[in-house]
Design a protein around this motif. Structure first.
Motif, mmCIF file in Angstrom:
data_model
loop_
_atom_site.group_PDB
_atom_site.id
_atom_site.type_symbol
_atom_site.label_atom_id
_atom_site.label_comp_id
_atom_site.label_asym_id
_atom_site.label_seq_id
_atom_site.Cartn_x
_atom_site.Cartn_y
_atom_site.Cartn_z
ATOM 1 N N THR A 255 0.865 -1.192 -0.007
ATOM 2 C CA THR A 255 -0.048 0.084 0.045
ATOM 3 C C THR A 255 0.554 1.269 0.046
ATOM 4 O O THR A 255 0.700 2.035 -0.941
ATOM 5 C CB THR A 255 -0.937 0.044 1.211
ATOM 6 N N ASP A 268 3.254 -0.753 4.786
ATOM 7 C CA ASP A 268 1.735 -1.232 4.897
ATOM 8 C C ASP A 268 1.608 -2.411 3.731
ATOM 9 O O ASP A 268 1.694 -1.881 2.453
ATOM 10 C CB ASP A 268 1.014 -0.027 4.901
ATOM 11 N N ALA A 271 -4.003 -6.612 0.960
ATOM 12 C CA ALA A 271 -4.452 -7.875 0.889
ATOM 13 C C ALA A 271 -3.666 -8.721 -0.296
ATOM 14 O O ALA A 271 -3.458 -8.110 -1.352
ATOM 15 C CB ALA A 271 -5.695 -8.137 0.618
ATOM 16 N N GLY A 272 -2.961 -9.871 0.227
ATOM 17 C CA GLY A 272 -2.155 -10.775 -0.786
ATOM 18 C C GLY A 272 -0.876 -10.226 -1.034
ATOM 19 O O GLY A 272 -0.287 -10.763 -1.678
ATOM 20 N N GLN A 274 1.564 -11.019 1.114
ATOM 21 C CA GLN A 274 2.565 -11.951 1.785
ATOM 22 C C GLN A 274 3.629 -12.386 1.418
ATOM 23 O O GLN A 274 4.757 -12.470 1.916
ATOM 24 C CB GLN A 274 1.695 -13.191 2.415
ATOM 25 N N ASN A 298 3.328 -4.251 8.256
ATOM 26 C CA ASN A 298 2.321 -4.014 8.676
ATOM 27 C C ASN A 298 1.366 -4.818 8.014
ATOM 28 O O ASN A 298 1.189 -4.655 6.653
ATOM 29 C CB ASN A 298 2.005 -2.326 8.716
ATOM 30 N N PRO A 299 0.359 -5.590 8.584
ATOM 31 C CA PRO A 299 -0.628 -6.408 7.991
ATOM 32 C C PRO A 299 -1.608 -5.616 7.195
ATOM 33 O O PRO A 299 -1.930 -4.590 7.633
ATOM 34 C CB PRO A 299 -1.067 -7.228 8.983
ATOM 35 N N PRO A 300 -2.384 -6.327 6.309
ATOM 36 C CA PRO A 300 -3.566 -5.380 5.784
ATOM 37 C C PRO A 300 -4.588 -5.049 6.795
ATOM 38 O O PRO A 300 -4.706 -5.721 7.950
ATOM 39 C CB PRO A 300 -4.118 -6.476 4.613
ATOM 40 N N GLY A 302 -7.789 -4.956 9.041
ATOM 41 C CA GLY A 302 -8.704 -6.057 9.143
ATOM 42 C C GLY A 302 -7.993 -7.453 9.253
ATOM 43 O O GLY A 302 -8.585 -8.533 9.624
ATOM 44 N N SER A 303 -6.615 -7.378 8.905
ATOM 45 C CA SER A 303 -6.185 -8.831 9.231
ATOM 46 C C SER A 303 -5.627 -9.119 10.854
ATOM 47 O O SER A 303 -5.272 -8.273 11.340
ATOM 48 C CB SER A 303 -4.703 -8.777 8.249
ATOM 49 N N SER A 304 -5.815 -10.449 10.987
ATOM 50 C CA SER A 304 -5.235 -10.641 12.180
ATOM 51 C C SER A 304 -3.853 -11.072 12.568
ATOM 52 O O SER A 304 -3.250 -11.487 13.628
ATOM 53 C CB SER A 304 -5.868 -12.076 12.632
ATOM 54 N N GLU A 305 -3.019 -10.792 11.295
ATOM 55 C CA GLU A 305 -1.597 -11.076 11.401
ATOM 56 C C GLU A 305 -1.123 -9.999 12.521
ATOM 57 O O GLU A 305 -1.369 -8.931 12.111
ATOM 58 C CB GLU A 305 -1.036 -11.296 9.873
#
Length: 315
Positions: A255, A268, A271-272, A274, A298-300, A302-305
Motif C-alpha cells: 500500500t 503497509d 491484501a495478498g 504476503q 504492517n498487515p493489511p 482487518g487482518s489478524s496477522e
C-alpha cells in the motif's frame, strides 16, 4: 629478513591498526551519531521525559509535574533538589544550532524565577556564541555529544539495540575493506623489497667451487586494491530513500512505505502481499547504505496477522 615475513608483518600491523580504530574509535562515534538522529525522531513529550529521567538520576526532580497529558509541547521545566530550584530547557531536534539568544533567554528566566541555575538540553549543537553567553551564568549546556551519555541507557531497548547493531555493521564493513587494503599493502611491500645481489663471476680459467646460484624469483605483481565503499552524503541518502519509496509504491501487494528514521522502513501491506518481501529486499539492496535497514511489515487492515520485523542483510 624474509620477504614473506615482511609482507605478513605489514599486513598484520596495518589490519590490526585499522581494526582497532574502526571498532574502538569510530564505532562509538557512529553509535552516538545514529543515536542522536534516532532521538530526533521521538515525539516532543517522549524526548522531554527522557531528559527528565536523566535529571532525576542527578537528584533534580520536576517540581510540579502536570497530571494532565497536555497536547501542547512543553520546553521548560522547574526542577528541585533540596532547597535548590533549577530550570530545564529542552530544545528538541538534531537540526538545532543553539546561538546566544536561547541561552540569554534561559539566563533571564533563571534571574526572574530566583533559580539556582539552569540546564539546556538538545540533540543539536551549541555554537560558540551560545557557549560565550553561558559564561558567567550558572547554565549547563547538554548538546548532542554531552547529552548522549546521559540518556543512552534510558532509551527504549529495541531502539538502543537498533542503533548499536547499525554502528557495529558499519564498523565491520569498514574493517573488512581495511583488511583487503592491508593485504594489498603487504604485497606492495614485498614487491618493493630489493632483490639480493647476484653472485660474482669466477676468474677466467678458474674452476668454480660453488654451485651456480639460482636466479631470484620475480615477485608477483601486487593485486589492485579494491575501491573502498563510500558513505553517501546526507543529500544522496535522502535521494536513495525516496527512490525506494517510489519503487515500493509501484509494487503489487504494497500500500505504501514510510521511513520512520534513517534506520527503519515501515511498509503497509495490501491484501495478498504476503510474498512481497523479496521485492522489498531487492529495492533496499540496490543501495549499500540501506541494506541493513530494519523493515516493519504492517498487515493489511482487518487482518489478524501480527506486525513483523525483518532485515535483509546484517552487513
Amino acid at each position: 629478513m624474509s620477504i614473506w615475513f615482511l609482507g605478513l608483518a605489514v599486513t598484520l600491523v596495518s589490519g590490526a591498526a585499522a581494526t582497532a580504530y574502526f571498532w574502538l574509535v569510530r564505532r562509538p562515534r557512529d553509535e552516538m551519531s545514529y543515536g542522536l538522529h534516532a532521538l530526533s525522531g521521538l515525539r516532543w513529550r517522549e524526548f522531554s521525559k527522557l531528559v527528565l529521567a536523566a535529571m532525576a538520576r542527578r537528584g533534580l526532580v520536576e517540581a510540579s509535574p502536570d497530571p494532565q497529558d497536555s497536547r501542547e509541547p512543553q520546553s521548560t521545566f522547574l526542577l528541585t533538589r533540596g532547597d535548590e530550584r533549577w530550570l530545564l530547557s529542552c530544545k528538541h531536534g538534531s537540526a538545532y544550532r543553539i546561538a546566544a539568544a536561547p541561552v540569554q533567554e534561559l539566563a533571564a528566566s533563571i534571574r526572574l524565577g530566583a533559580a539556582h541555575g539552569g540546564i539546556l538540553a538538545t540533540e543539536g549543537n551549541v555554537e560558540k556564541e551560545g557557549r560565550d553567553a553561558a559564561q558567567g551564568n550558572t547554565i549547563e549546556l547538554l548538546d548532542g555529544p554531552r547529552l548522549w551519555p546521559e540518556v543512552v541507557d534510558l532509551i527504549e531497548p529495541g531502539l538502543r539495540e537498533q542503533v548499536v547493531d547499525y554502528a557495529a555493521a558499519r564498523a565491520k564493513r569498514h574493517i573488512g575493506i581495511a583488511w583487503l587494503g592491508a593485504v594489498a599493502m603487504g604485497a606492495l611491500a614485498m614487491a618493493a623489497w630489493p632483490a639480493p645481489p647476484a653472485p660474482a663471476r669466477s676468474a677466467p680459467g678458474a674452476a668454480s667451487s660453488v654451485s651456480p646460484a639460482s636466479s631470484p624469483a620475480i615477485p608477483a605483481p601486487a593485486p589492485a586494491q579494491p575501491a573502498a565503499f563510500r558513505e553517501p552524503t546526507e543529500e544522496e541518502l535522502e535521494i536513495q530513500m525516496r527512490e525506494v519509496l517510489k519503487a515500493l509504491a509501484r509494487t503489487p501487494g504494497v500500500t505504501r512505505g514510510v521511513w520512520q528514521t534513517k534506520l527503519t522502513l515501515s511498509v503497509d501491506l495490501a491484501a495478498g502481499g504476503q510474498d512481497v518481501w523479496p521485492r522489498i529486499c531487492s529495492e533496499l539492496e540496490r543501495y549499500p547504505a540501506l541494506r541493513t535497514s530494519r523493515v516493519q511489515l504492517n498487515p493489511p487492515p482487518g487482518s489478524s496477522e501480527p506486525v513483523r520485523w525483518r532485515q535483509c542483510k546484517t552487513l
